[in-house]
Design an enzyme around this catalytic site. Structure first.
Site, PDB file in Angstrom:
ATOM      1  N   ALA A  66       0.865  -1.170   0.000  1.00 50.89           N
ATOM      2  CA  ALA A  66       0.000   0.000   0.000  1.00 50.89           C
ATOM      3  C   ALA A  66       0.906   1.227   0.000  1.00 50.89           C
ATOM      4  O   ALA A  66       2.068   1.159   0.413  1.00 50.89           O
ATOM      5  CB  ALA A  66      -0.884  -0.017   1.233  1.00 50.89           C
ATOM      6  N   GLY A 109       0.605  -4.902   0.858  1.00 47.44           N
ATOM      7  CA  GLY A 109      -0.585  -4.923   0.012  1.00 47.44           C
ATOM      8  C   GLY A 109      -0.344  -5.621  -1.321  1.00 47.44           C
ATOM      9  O   GLY A 109      -1.281  -6.145  -1.935  1.00 47.44           O
ATOM     10  N   GLU A 112      -0.846  -9.136  -0.607  1.00 47.90           N
ATOM     11  CA  GLU A 112      -2.286  -9.320  -0.348  1.00 47.90           C
ATOM     12  C   GLU A 112      -3.098  -9.266  -1.645  1.00 47.90           C
ATOM     13  O   GLU A 112      -4.063 -10.021  -1.812  1.00 47.90           O
ATOM     14  CB  GLU A 112      -2.761  -8.245   0.637  1.00 47.90           C
ATOM     15  CG  GLU A 112      -2.147  -8.460   2.014  1.00 47.90           C
ATOM     16  CD  GLU A 112      -2.345  -7.290   2.954  1.00 47.90           C
ATOM     17  OE1 GLU A 112      -1.938  -6.157   2.593  1.00 47.90           O
ATOM     18  OE2 GLU A 112      -2.916  -7.480   4.039  1.00 47.90           O
ATOM     19  N   GLU A 132       4.639  -5.054   7.161  1.00 49.86           N
ATOM     20  CA  GLU A 132       3.958  -3.937   7.819  1.00 49.86           C
ATOM     21  C   GLU A 132       4.462  -3.680   9.228  1.00 49.86           C
ATOM     22  O   GLU A 132       4.459  -2.553   9.715  1.00 49.86           O
ATOM     23  CB  GLU A 132       2.437  -4.193   7.863  1.00 49.86           C
ATOM     24  CG  GLU A 132       1.734  -4.101   6.526  1.00 49.86           C
ATOM     25  CD  GLU A 132       1.707  -5.407   5.750  1.00 49.86           C
ATOM     26  OE1 GLU A 132       2.438  -6.356   6.115  1.00 49.86           O
ATOM     27  OE2 GLU A 132       0.953  -5.475   4.761  1.00 49.86           O
TER      28      GLU A 132
HETATM   29  N1  CAA Z   1       4.632   3.137  -0.762  1.00 45.39           N
HETATM   30  C1  CAA Z   1       5.039   4.268  -1.337  1.00 45.39           C
HETATM   31  N2  CAA Z   1       6.182   4.381  -2.066  1.00 45.39           N
HETATM   32  C2  CAA Z   1       6.937   3.278  -2.186  1.00 45.39           C
HETATM   33  C3  CAA Z   1       6.577   2.047  -1.604  1.00 45.39           C
HETATM   34  C4  CAA Z   1       5.355   2.000  -0.875  1.00 45.39           C
HETATM   35  N3  CAA Z   1       4.903   0.856  -0.307  1.00 45.39           N
HETATM   36  N4  CAA Z   1       7.538   1.141  -1.880  1.00 45.39           N
HETATM   37  C5  CAA Z   1       8.450   1.772  -2.616  1.00 45.39           C
HETATM   38  N5  CAA Z   1       8.104   3.062  -2.808  1.00 45.39           N
HETATM   39  C6  CAA Z   1       8.829   4.111  -3.531  1.00 45.39           C
HETATM   40  C7  CAA Z   1      10.032   4.600  -2.738  1.00 45.39           C
HETATM   41  O1  CAA Z   1       9.633   5.557  -1.784  1.00 45.39           O
HETATM   42  C8  CAA Z   1      10.869   5.172  -3.830  1.00 45.39           C
HETATM   43  O2  CAA Z   1      10.368   6.434  -4.206  1.00 45.39           O
HETATM   44  P1  CAA Z   1      11.357   7.707  -4.269  1.00 45.39           P
HETATM   45  O3  CAA Z   1      12.294   7.376  -5.388  1.00 45.39           O
HETATM   46  O4  CAA Z   1      10.428   8.836  -4.589  1.00 45.39           O
HETATM   47  O5  CAA Z   1      12.027   7.794  -2.967  1.00 45.39           O
HETATM   48  C9  CAA Z   1      10.618   4.216  -5.008  1.00 45.39           C
HETATM   49  O6  CAA Z   1       9.398   3.553  -4.707  1.00 45.39           O
HETATM   50  C10 CAA Z   1      11.684   3.163  -5.161  1.00 45.39           C
HETATM   51  O7  CAA Z   1      11.839   2.505  -3.905  1.00 45.39           O
HETATM   52  P2  CAA Z   1      13.252   2.289  -3.199  1.00 45.39           P
HETATM   53  O8  CAA Z   1      14.187   3.414  -3.532  1.00 45.39           O
HETATM   54  O9  CAA Z   1      12.997   2.049  -1.744  1.00 45.39           O
HETATM   55  O10 CAA Z   1      13.739   0.980  -3.929  1.00 45.39           O
HETATM   56  P3  CAA Z   1      14.703  -0.153  -3.360  1.00 45.39           P
HETATM   57  O11 CAA Z   1      14.998  -1.050  -4.513  1.00 45.39           O
HETATM   58  O12 CAA Z   1      15.852   0.437  -2.604  1.00 45.39           O
HETATM   59  O13 CAA Z   1      13.816  -0.972  -2.276  1.00 45.39           O
HETATM   60  C11 CAA Z   1      11.829  -2.064  -1.495  1.00 45.39           C
HETATM   61  C12 CAA Z   1      12.707  -1.687  -2.715  1.00 45.39           C
HETATM   62  C13 CAA Z   1      12.611  -3.055  -0.608  1.00 45.39           C
HETATM   63  C14 CAA Z   1      10.570  -2.731  -2.028  1.00 45.39           C
HETATM   64  C15 CAA Z   1      11.513  -0.797  -0.674  1.00 45.39           C
HETATM   65  O14 CAA Z   1      10.996   0.183  -1.564  1.00 45.39           O
HETATM   66  C16 CAA Z   1      10.493  -1.006   0.411  1.00 45.39           C
HETATM   67  O15 CAA Z   1      10.836  -1.534   1.460  1.00 45.39           O
HETATM   68  N6  CAA Z   1       9.231  -0.582   0.190  1.00 45.39           N
HETATM   69  C17 CAA Z   1       8.184  -0.637   1.186  1.00 45.39           C
HETATM   70  C18 CAA Z   1       7.689  -2.061   1.400  1.00 45.39           C
HETATM   71  C19 CAA Z   1       6.614  -2.068   2.470  1.00 45.39           C
HETATM   72  O16 CAA Z   1       6.851  -1.759   3.622  1.00 45.39           O
HETATM   73  N7  CAA Z   1       5.400  -2.469   2.078  1.00 45.39           N
HETATM   74  C20 CAA Z   1       4.261  -2.521   2.993  1.00 45.39           C
HETATM   75  C21 CAA Z   1       3.484  -1.238   2.913  1.00 45.39           C
HETATM   76  S1  CAA Z   1       2.200  -1.113   4.133  1.00 45.39           S
HETATM   77  C22 CAA Z   1       0.957  -2.071   3.521  1.00 45.39           C
HETATM   78  O17 CAA Z   1       1.029  -2.607   2.449  1.00 45.39           O
HETATM   79  C23 CAA Z   1      -0.247  -2.176   4.419  1.00 45.39           C
HETATM   80  C24 CAA Z   1      -1.234  -3.195   3.990  1.00 45.39           C
HETATM   81  O18 CAA Z   1      -1.377  -4.239   4.533  1.00 45.39           O
HETATM   82  C25 CAA Z   1      -2.096  -2.941   2.880  1.00 45.39           C
END
Ligand code: CAA
Length: 258
Positions: A66, A109, A112, A132
């Site tokens: 998400a 998400g 999911e 999360e």
């Molecule tokens: N939401 C918003 N933006 C996101 C995102 C997310 N879940 N995941 C990645 N992005 C964005 C980053 O912020 C980044 O944007 P900027 O260039 O503007 O900073 C871009 O995508 C590229 O990401 P990274 O630079 O972080 O890329 P990476 O290769 O270094 O890492 C990754 C990849 C490991 C997937 C890392 O992006 C990450 O950990 N993302 C978040 C994963 C996460 O925590 N997901 C759970 C979200 S909460 C949820 O989903 C609740 C639910 O149950 C529905």
């Protein structure tokens, strides 16, 4: 075809293909994308020319979760009043079989959304996770329920409490995914499976899907009772008459695709 901002939509034979398209955010699932995916999937579901739906992302990410940036400014009252994730539930009510074609990250998400689909076909380097906990929250689009039913309490607790990721081979071993294929073959394999499903009787597919989902959602006695009554109801369809006649007459069946 409708214009969308966050997804690409196309038709391949009898398959509706939805490609998540927010590459700069690794296909993070914001509200606009949720609404567009659900709208497109429901439109395909209502179209008798479509017999299966494939949802995919990019090589790098099916979806990284998400949209954390969108959620970060919200409080409890907004999340609960808006019923922030509730539209996603509509994907589980589609009659048309759905397939997630997963490459790269399927986190939070994203995992999911894949589990909301009926089948998951994943590339060897796909990564699944419910991270999360690292954000001080918990899964919110059904992850704690569907992951636990898919791979069992021990593994689901491990992933959800530690936030660790799982590679495709482990996900395949544990039964989270339907098939693991070479990374380059993810979409072709998903489209091939979709084509196979779309060639069957649409009414039988919808009833079969409903019966399997009942196993996921209820106890054995209720599930078997539901299956039995759905099975009997197939005898009200032309496809049952045709399918069995074709077997007896040693020919291919000519099913209705609606
Ligand atoms: N939401 C918003 N933006 C996101 C995102 C997310 N879940 N995941 C990645 N992005 C964005 C980053 O912020 C980044 O944007 P900027 O260039 O503007 O900073 C871009 O995508 C590229 O990401 P990274 O630079 O972080 O890329 P990476 O290769 O270094 O890492 C990754 C990849 C490991 C997937 C890392 O992006 C990450 O950990 N993302 C978040 C994963 C996460 O925590 N997901 C759970 C979200 S909460 C949820 O989903 C609740 C639910 O149950 C529905």
């Amino acid at each position: 075809m409708t214009d969308y901002n966050t997804i690409l939509v196309e038709v391949r034979d009898r398959t509706g293909l939805i490609t998540l398209n927010r590459p700069k955010a690794l296909n993070a699932l914001n509200t606009e994308l949720m609404n567009e995916v659900v709208d497109a999937a429901e439109a395909f579901d209502a179209d008798p020319a479509i017999g299966a739906i494939v949802i995919t992302g990019s090589q790098r990410a099916f979806a990284a979760g998400a949209d954390i940036k969108e959620m970060s400014v919200k409080d409890f009252s907004e999340m609960s009043t808006e019923q922030f994730f509730s539209r996603w539930d509509r994907l589980a009510s589609l009659r048309t079989p759905t397939i997630a074609a997963v490459s790269g990250y399927a986190l939070g998400g994203g995992c999911e959304l894949a589990m909301l689909c009926d089948l998951i076909i994943a590339g060897e380097s796909a990564t699944f996770g419910q991270p999360e906990i690292n954000l001080g929250v918990i899964p919110g689009i059904g992850g704690s329920q569907r992951l636990t039913r898919a791979i069992g309490k021990a593994k689901a607790m491990d992933m959800i409490l530690t936030g660790r990721n799982m590679k495709a081979d482990e996900a395949d071993r544990l039964g989270l995914i339907s098939r693991m294929v070479a990374d380059d073959d993810v979409l072709p394999a998903a489209l091939e499976v979709a084509g196979t499903i779309a060639g069957k009787s649409a009414i039988a597919s919808a009833l079969a899907k409903e019966a399997v989902n009942r196993a996921f959602e209820s106890g054995l006695t209720e599930g078997v009772r539901t299956e039995r009554s759905l099975f009997y109801s197939t005898f009200a369809t032309q496809d049952q008459t045709e399918g069995m006649a074709a077997f007896v007459e040693k020919r291919d069946p000519d099913f209705q695709h609606r």
